[in-house]
Design a protein around this motif. Structure first.
Motif, PDB file in Angstrom:
ATOM      1  N   GLN A  98     -39.106  12.746 -22.823  1.00 53.53           N
ATOM      2  CA  GLN A  98     -37.682  12.995 -23.107  1.00 53.53           C
ATOM      3  C   GLN A  98     -36.771  12.411 -22.028  1.00 53.53           C
ATOM      4  OE1 GLN A  98     -39.983  14.998 -21.951  1.00 53.53           O
ATOM      5  NE2 GLN A  98     -39.321  17.107 -21.782  1.00 53.53           N
ATOM      6  N   MET A  99     -37.368  11.766 -21.011  1.00 55.33           N
ATOM      7  CA  MET A  99     -36.553  11.136 -19.966  1.00 55.33           C
ATOM      8  C   MET A  99     -36.293   9.675 -20.318  1.00 55.33           C
ATOM      9  SD  MET A  99     -38.225  12.327 -16.380  1.00 55.33           S
ATOM     10  CE  MET A  99     -38.343  14.020 -15.869  1.00 55.33           C
ATOM     11  N   ASP A 106     -36.936   7.603 -11.185  1.00 52.01           N
ATOM     12  CA  ASP A 106     -36.146   8.280 -10.152  1.00 52.01           C
ATOM     13  C   ASP A 106     -36.828   9.586  -9.750  1.00 52.01           C
ATOM     14  OD1 ASP A 106     -33.932   8.446  -8.472  1.00 52.01           O
ATOM     15  OD2 ASP A 106     -32.831   9.717  -9.869  1.00 52.01           O
ATOM     16  N   PHE A 107     -37.366  10.290 -10.760  1.00 53.52           N
ATOM     17  CA  PHE A 107     -38.060  11.554 -10.488  1.00 53.52           C
ATOM     18  C   PHE A 107     -39.258  11.325  -9.567  1.00 53.52           C
ATOM     19  CE2 PHE A 107     -41.747  14.148 -11.895  1.00 53.52           C
ATOM     20  CZ  PHE A 107     -41.352  15.365 -11.360  1.00 53.52           C
ATOM     21  N   ARG A 119     -33.911   4.480  -3.384  1.00 52.39           N
ATOM     22  CA  ARG A 119     -34.473   4.649  -4.725  1.00 52.39           C
ATOM     23  C   ARG A 119     -33.958   3.592  -5.698  1.00 52.39           C
ATOM     24  NH1 ARG A 119     -33.362  10.523  -6.492  1.00 52.39           N
ATOM     25  NH2 ARG A 119     -33.241  11.367  -4.411  1.00 52.39           N
ATOM     26  N   LEU A 139     -34.847   5.839 -23.833  1.00 49.21           N
ATOM     27  CA  LEU A 139     -35.729   7.005 -23.761  1.00 49.21           C
ATOM     28  C   LEU A 139     -37.176   6.534 -23.822  1.00 49.21           C
ATOM     29  CD1 LEU A 139     -34.326   9.783 -26.103  1.00 49.21           C
ATOM     30  CD2 LEU A 139     -34.570   9.868 -23.649  1.00 49.21           C
ATOM     31  N   SER A 141     -39.654   8.020 -25.079  1.00 44.77           N
ATOM     32  CA  SER A 141     -40.242   8.290 -26.399  1.00 44.77           C
ATOM     33  C   SER A 141     -39.915   7.201 -27.412  1.00 44.77           C
ATOM     34  CB  SER A 141     -39.742   9.636 -26.911  1.00 44.77           C
ATOM     35  OG  SER A 141     -38.331   9.643 -26.906  1.00 44.77           O
TER      36      SER A 141
ATOM     37  N   GLU B 272     -36.986  12.570 -30.620  1.00 45.85           N
ATOM     38  CA  GLU B 272     -36.450  11.403 -29.932  1.00 45.85           C
ATOM     39  C   GLU B 272     -34.957  11.250 -30.200  1.00 45.85           C
ATOM     40  OE1 GLU B 272     -39.082   8.547 -31.514  1.00 45.85           O
ATOM     41  OE2 GLU B 272     -40.755   9.448 -30.474  1.00 45.85           O
ATOM     42  N   GLY B 275     -33.057  13.747 -28.324  1.00 42.07           N
ATOM     43  CA  GLY B 275     -32.984  13.435 -26.903  1.00 42.07           C
ATOM     44  C   GLY B 275     -31.819  12.527 -26.577  1.00 42.07           C
ATOM     45  N   ARG B 278     -28.365  14.216 -25.647  1.00 45.76           N
ATOM     46  CA  ARG B 278     -28.171  15.127 -24.519  1.00 45.76           C
ATOM     47  C   ARG B 278     -27.195  14.571 -23.481  1.00 45.76           C
ATOM     48  NH1 ARG B 278     -30.893  12.862 -20.394  1.00 45.76           N
ATOM     49  NH2 ARG B 278     -32.883  11.861 -20.827  1.00 45.76           N
ATOM     50  N   VAL B 281     -28.012  13.418 -17.021  1.00 42.61           N
ATOM     51  CA  VAL B 281     -28.540  14.399 -16.064  1.00 42.61           C
ATOM     52  C   VAL B 281     -28.311  14.000 -14.615  1.00 42.61           C
ATOM     53  CG1 VAL B 281     -30.283  15.264 -17.633  1.00 42.61           C
ATOM     54  CG2 VAL B 281     -30.824  13.346 -16.168  1.00 42.61           C
ATOM     55  N   GLY B 282     -27.780  12.816 -14.391  1.00 40.37           N
ATOM     56  CA  GLY B 282     -27.497  12.406 -13.010  1.00 40.37           C
ATOM     57  C   GLY B 282     -28.760  12.036 -12.256  1.00 40.37           C
ATOM     58  N   ARG B 283     -28.600  11.833 -10.949  1.00 44.28           N
ATOM     59  CA  ARG B 283     -29.751  11.425 -10.133  1.00 44.28           C
ATOM     60  C   ARG B 283     -30.648  12.619  -9.846  1.00 44.28           C
ATOM     61  NH1 ARG B 283     -29.385   6.474  -7.873  1.00 44.28           N
ATOM     62  NH2 ARG B 283     -31.629   6.791  -7.793  1.00 44.28           N
ATOM     63  N   CYS B 284     -31.922  12.300  -9.609  1.00 44.76           N
ATOM     64  CA  CYS B 284     -32.890  13.360  -9.315  1.00 44.76           C
ATOM     65  C   CYS B 284     -32.525  14.030  -7.988  1.00 44.76           C
ATOM     66  CB  CYS B 284     -34.290  12.754  -9.244  1.00 44.76           C
ATOM     67  SG  CYS B 284     -35.573  13.975  -9.025  1.00 44.76           S
ATOM     68  N   TRP B 291     -35.171  19.851 -10.511  1.00 42.56           N
ATOM     69  CA  TRP B 291     -34.371  18.986 -11.395  1.00 42.56           C
ATOM     70  C   TRP B 291     -35.079  18.775 -12.730  1.00 42.56           C
ATOM     71  CZ3 TRP B 291     -35.519  13.903 -13.111  1.00 42.56           C
ATOM     72  CH2 TRP B 291     -34.447  13.178 -13.643  1.00 42.56           C
ATOM     73  N   ARG B 292     -36.365  18.465 -12.659  1.00 47.01           N
ATOM     74  CA  ARG B 292     -37.140  18.172 -13.860  1.00 47.01           C
ATOM     75  C   ARG B 292     -37.171  19.396 -14.784  1.00 47.01           C
ATOM     76  NH1 ARG B 292     -40.742  18.188 -18.043  1.00 47.01           N
ATOM     77  NH2 ARG B 292     -41.765  19.960 -17.129  1.00 47.01           N
ATOM     78  N   PHE B 296     -35.153  19.139 -18.150  1.00 49.22           N
ATOM     79  CA  PHE B 296     -36.018  18.656 -19.233  1.00 49.22           C
ATOM     80  C   PHE B 296     -36.954  19.715 -19.794  1.00 49.22           C
ATOM     81  CE2 PHE B 296     -34.790  15.022 -16.710  1.00 49.22           C
ATOM     82  CZ  PHE B 296     -34.244  14.212 -17.699  1.00 49.22           C
ATOM     83  N   GLU B 364     -46.630  20.872 -18.865  1.00 52.30           N
ATOM     84  CA  GLU B 364     -47.273  19.781 -18.111  1.00 52.30           C
ATOM     85  C   GLU B 364     -48.648  19.468 -18.714  1.00 52.30           C
ATOM     86  OE1 GLU B 364     -45.629  18.218 -15.911  1.00 52.30           O
ATOM     87  OE2 GLU B 364     -44.057  19.610 -15.298  1.00 52.30           O
ATOM     88  N   GLN B 367     -48.132  17.661 -22.109  1.00 50.47           N
ATOM     89  CA  GLN B 367     -47.724  16.260 -21.955  1.00 50.47           C
ATOM     90  C   GLN B 367     -48.728  15.466 -21.123  1.00 50.47           C
ATOM     91  OE1 GLN B 367     -43.113  15.898 -21.608  1.00 50.47           O
ATOM     92  NE2 GLN B 367     -43.680  17.711 -20.498  1.00 50.47           N
TER      93      GLN B 367
END
Lengths: 321, 519
Positions: A98-99, A106-107, A119, A139, A141, B272, B275, B278, B281-284, B291-292, B296, B364, B367
């Motif tokens: 979903q990212m 970045d994560f 980064r 995305l 996905s 999808e 998604g 949404r 979400v900006g930077r981590c 953040w995750r 998410f 986790e 996925q």
């Protein structure tokens, strides 16, 4: 064949590694070595123990017996040092679907402790390297399998590891995506990375890898330079000779040379191609020296090699009953 | 069609029989019955109605667990195939919608009905213990079975309609919440509205609505069976209406399944597409897993803002009801309204925390990202803490509203709620989230209902000692003339609860996580 100093510390050194799952011996005395800045193929049938070995090397699995070192650091006693230097790409798609591509990278960059300012540069670099620049805001996905695999590869590169462990990176990819992935791997080697790649796509591995380890039923059947594996085993090596155009007396002239023990003409080649078996004690150099005075329009002379598929079948079918 | 359905049905039942976890769930139920028996014996000590108390307890909890199974187990019958992207494969294999709904949903229903059946012999003990007749026991089981059939098919409808399991669970949860919440809400509103404000016709129509919804209410039927057996019917309205609604849900699911799961033009699934809508979400953040998980997993800014807004609406609604009853406008809730709002917030916060705990680590695993996480230079303890913080951040609106209502209405709450009770609730909440996280590493579906079960038992087992420690410390402090002993008592309680209860679970979670990584 690659040459290394005796003092060069191997990127991976696996010595007498054994591991059992619920009484079943998955790895039995596995020993092999991968030198830095090389592409090493890791080949074996399903269930041979490739993924188990990779998991031990990347510290996810604690080995039963034996020693495993990555750039001199022991995976059991110093896993943190090992993890800093490796990037592991598992054989399944393990992604936060979903990212977006940038968010995903970045994560991981943040998780590896990269400062915010760096980064952006790192993400940009790895996306350029994997040719995903144009899809950075998509995305995950919504990406194709090949693109997801590239993002996975980009992910393992964000902390700039020296060693990449790739478990079946080409599985499920179409030919174009596979070829592009192999190109990226070549580029990574050029950048000084060591890559251990486990794969079933043998034809591509033979062109790509400097060295190879063949694993079967938890045991190493072969480990060494690719050239050594692909040489036709036994007797004197065979050489292929091709002429620019048909030459009627070529076979006679070749047979008259003492360096050549046998000359055969493959079918349907119109007198242009010959297979030469060298005489006992004759080297490739001797052959070239012997051919030079002849009045033949030579196009190419090459040592005949096996295909990796044949070598693989020879080495791995032994155990099958 | 029948071959496909039978194969799917047999396969699901076989899997259920082979895996250890379903048997563990059943064994847990047997232990739970033993626990209920002990509680009932204590409750009805010296009376001749032990059996009635025991059976009432078992029935109440079964109603709750069936509802919980609805939003966790039944609801994934079809949506799990959509999540895994294997739904099209089932269609390609020639399975008709009927075969899919029968094979995927009915097998789960049968397996769960077996769970009910397995309790029946134990509950006949209630007859021996006294206060209840065997006919009442059987009637109650019939009522529970009907309730289960209804919930399973309602969940199937959500599962068929929604694009993924999370949305299906959300939809089923909202339906159940409305189902249970609407009758008392309407009654409260009608009672609060002064006579004459509404016309008799409107009042009559509104008062019929709860009656209509309660036609299929298992709680109402069980209450009738246990307390007014002379007027109760075994196969009464609750049974037939439940079956009728269940058949309706099943039919609609089957008929619309293909239409609801038709792929979109660009091949993207609903998840999808969703998604893409949404917020950015900006930077981590510096703490990446916070953040995750916040963005998410726990819903991110959208759900965060929705929660704030939702509680504001609820608060205003309570203020409105208060105005009608007290006939004067106040900005602060008082009396029963303050207490009800507080309980609602505490209940919602508990549910939110438990649901997030069941999903955080499990997402986790689902996925398959746990091996990538393990390679990060983060210790597992830090990883768990960061994930917890991400989830905690998302429940901040409910927590802040809870604190705000407690502070604003503290004068109305004094005497009803004391510090020890709050501490007990907080510790039980933390315990429940730990149990939920642990169970989610063993079972995919049953973590939520099993956590409810464990928390229910734990409430009786743990609450006593937790309440006892501050009292004992307070007594000791008084004998030694120590002033302000309450903070000390709380610190001691928190410390021992952590050492004896939470730490073992934390270590267990860590061990299990490592085992799963090696797999």
């Amino acid at each position: 064949m690659l040459q290394f100093d005796r003092d060069t510390v191997p990127a991976i050194s696996v010595s007498r590694l054994s591991h059992a799952f619920r009484g079943h011996l998955a790895l039995n005395d596995v020993t092999f070595c991968v030198m830095p800045q090389t592409l090493h193929g890791f080949v074996g049938p399903n269930g041979a123990g490739k993924t188990t070995t990779l998991k031990v090397i990347c510290t996810l699995l604690r080995q039963g017996r034996g020693e495993v070192e990555v750039f001199g650091s022991n995976v059991r006693t110093d896993p943190a040092a090992v993890r800093r230097r490796i990037g592991y790409m598992p054989d399944h798609f393990s992604m936060y679907r979903q990212m977006t591509v940038t968010e995903y990278l970045d994560f991981f960059a943040a998780a590896y402790g990269l400062p915010l300012q760096r980064r952006d540069q790192v993400i940009s670099d790895v996306l350029t390297l994997t040719d995903m620049d144009g899809r950075r805001d998509d995305l995950i996905s919504g990406l194709s399998r090949g693109m997801q695999q590239r993002v996975s590869l980009a992910r393992v590169l964000v902390h700039d590891p020296d060693l990449l462990l790739l478990d079946e990176p080409a599985s499920g990819l179409d030919p174009r995506a596979r070829i592009e992935l192999m190109e990226i791997l070549r580029e990574l080697r050029r950048l000084g990375k060591t890559v251990l790649i486990s794969s079933h796509i043998l034809s591509e591995l033979s062109e790509l890898c400097d060295s190879v380890t063949i694993l079967d039923r938890g045991q190493v059947r072969f480990s060494g330079p690719m050239n050594l594996l692909l040489d036709v085993p036994g007797e004197q090596p065979l050489w292929n000779l091709r002429l620019l155009q048909p030459y009627p007396q070529a076979a006679e002239q070749l047979r008259s040379l003492p360096a050549i023990a046998e000359v055969t003409e493959p079918e349907f080649t119109n007198g242009q191609d010959f297979v030469l078996r060298l005489a006992e004690g004759t080297s490739g150099n001797d052959l070239l020296r012997a051919l030079a005075p002849l009045d033949l329009p030579i196009a190419s002379v090459a040592r005949q090699r096996r295909h990796l598929n044949d070598a693989f079948m020879d080495l791995t079918t032994r155990g099958v009953r | 069609m029948l071959n496909g359905a039978t194969a799917l049905f047999t396969w699901t039942l076989r899997m259920d029989a082979r895996y250890v976890h379903p048997h563990v769930v059943r064994a847990t139920f047997a232990l739970f019955i033993l626990f209920c028996l002990s509680m009932a014996a204590l409750d009805a000590f010296g009376t001749n109605r032990t059996g009635l108390v025991f059976f009432g307890l078992v029935c109440q909890l079964n109603v709750l667990l069936i509802a919980a199974a609805g939003v966790s187990y039944f609801v994934t019958a079809v949506s799990e195939e959509k999540d895994a992207g294997t739904f099209a494969l089932l269609q390609l294999a020639g399975l008709t919608p009927l075969a899919i709904t029968l094979g995927k949903s009915t097998s789960r229903l049968v397996s769960s009905l077996m769970l009910l059946v397995s309790q029946i012999p134990f509950t006949f003990l209630a007859v021996t213990l006294g206060g209840i007749r065997w006919q009442q026991v059987l009637a109650a089981w019939v009522c529970l079975a009907a309730w289960m059939i209804l919930v399973a098919n309602m969940a199937l409808l959500c599962s068929a309609r929604c694009n993924n399991s999370a949305r299906a669970a959300g939809a089923a949860g909202i339906i159940l919440l409305l189902w249970f919440g609407t009758p008392p809400t309407i009654r409260t509103i009608l009672n609060a509205i002064a006579p004459g404000t509404l016309s008799p016709e409107v009042r009559q129509t509104l008062s019929r609505l709860p009656q209509l919804l309660e036609l299929v209410s298992p709680s109402k039927q069980i209450d009738l069976i246990l307390n007014r057996w002379e007027v109760a019917e075994v196969f009464g309205a609750q049974f037939w209406f439940s079956l009728l609604l269940a058949v309706g849900c099943f039919t609609v699911s089957t008929l619309r399944l293909n239409a609801w799961t038709r792929p979109t033009e660009d091949g993207a699934t609903g998840q999808e597409q969703g998604g893409k809508r949404r917020w950015p979400v900006g930077r981590c953040w510096r703490l990446p897993l916070v953040w995750r998980d916040f963005h998410f997993f726990a819903g991110g800014q959208t759900l965060f803002a929705t929660r704030w807004f939702l509680w504001l609406v609820v608060y205003i609604a309570f203020l409105g009801l208060q105005k009608i009853e007290l006939d004067s406008w106040r900005w602060i809730l008082v009396g029963n309204f303050a207490m009800q709002m507080l309980l609602l917030l505490a209940g919602a916060l508990t549910l939110e925390c438990v649901l997030l705990a069941t999903g955080s680590l499990h997402s986790e695993l689902r996925q398959m990202t746990h091996s990538s996480l393990a390679m990060l230079p983060l210790s597992s303890t830090r990883m768990f803490l960061e994930k917890s913080a991400g989830c905690a951040l998302s429940v901040l609106p409910s927590a802040v509203w809870l604190a705000t209502v407690s502070l604003l209405s503290r004068s109305s709450l004094v005497g009803r709620i004391d510090g020890n009770l709050v501490l007990t609730w907080v510790l039980l909440l933390v315990f429940s989230t730990h149990v939920a996280a642990l169970l989610s590493l063993y079972t995919r579906w049953a973590a939520f209902p099993l956590t409810l079960l464990a928390s229910f038992v734990a409430f009786f087992v743990i609450a006593g000692p937790i309440l006892l420690i501050p009292s004992a410390v307070g007594m000791l402090a008084r004998t030694h003339n120590i002033q302000n002993s309450l903070p000390l008592a709380w610190a001691i309680t928190i410390f021992w609860t952590w050492v004896l209860l939470l730490l073992p679970i934390q270590l267990w979670i860590r061990e299990r996580w490592i085992v799963l990584l090696r797999k």
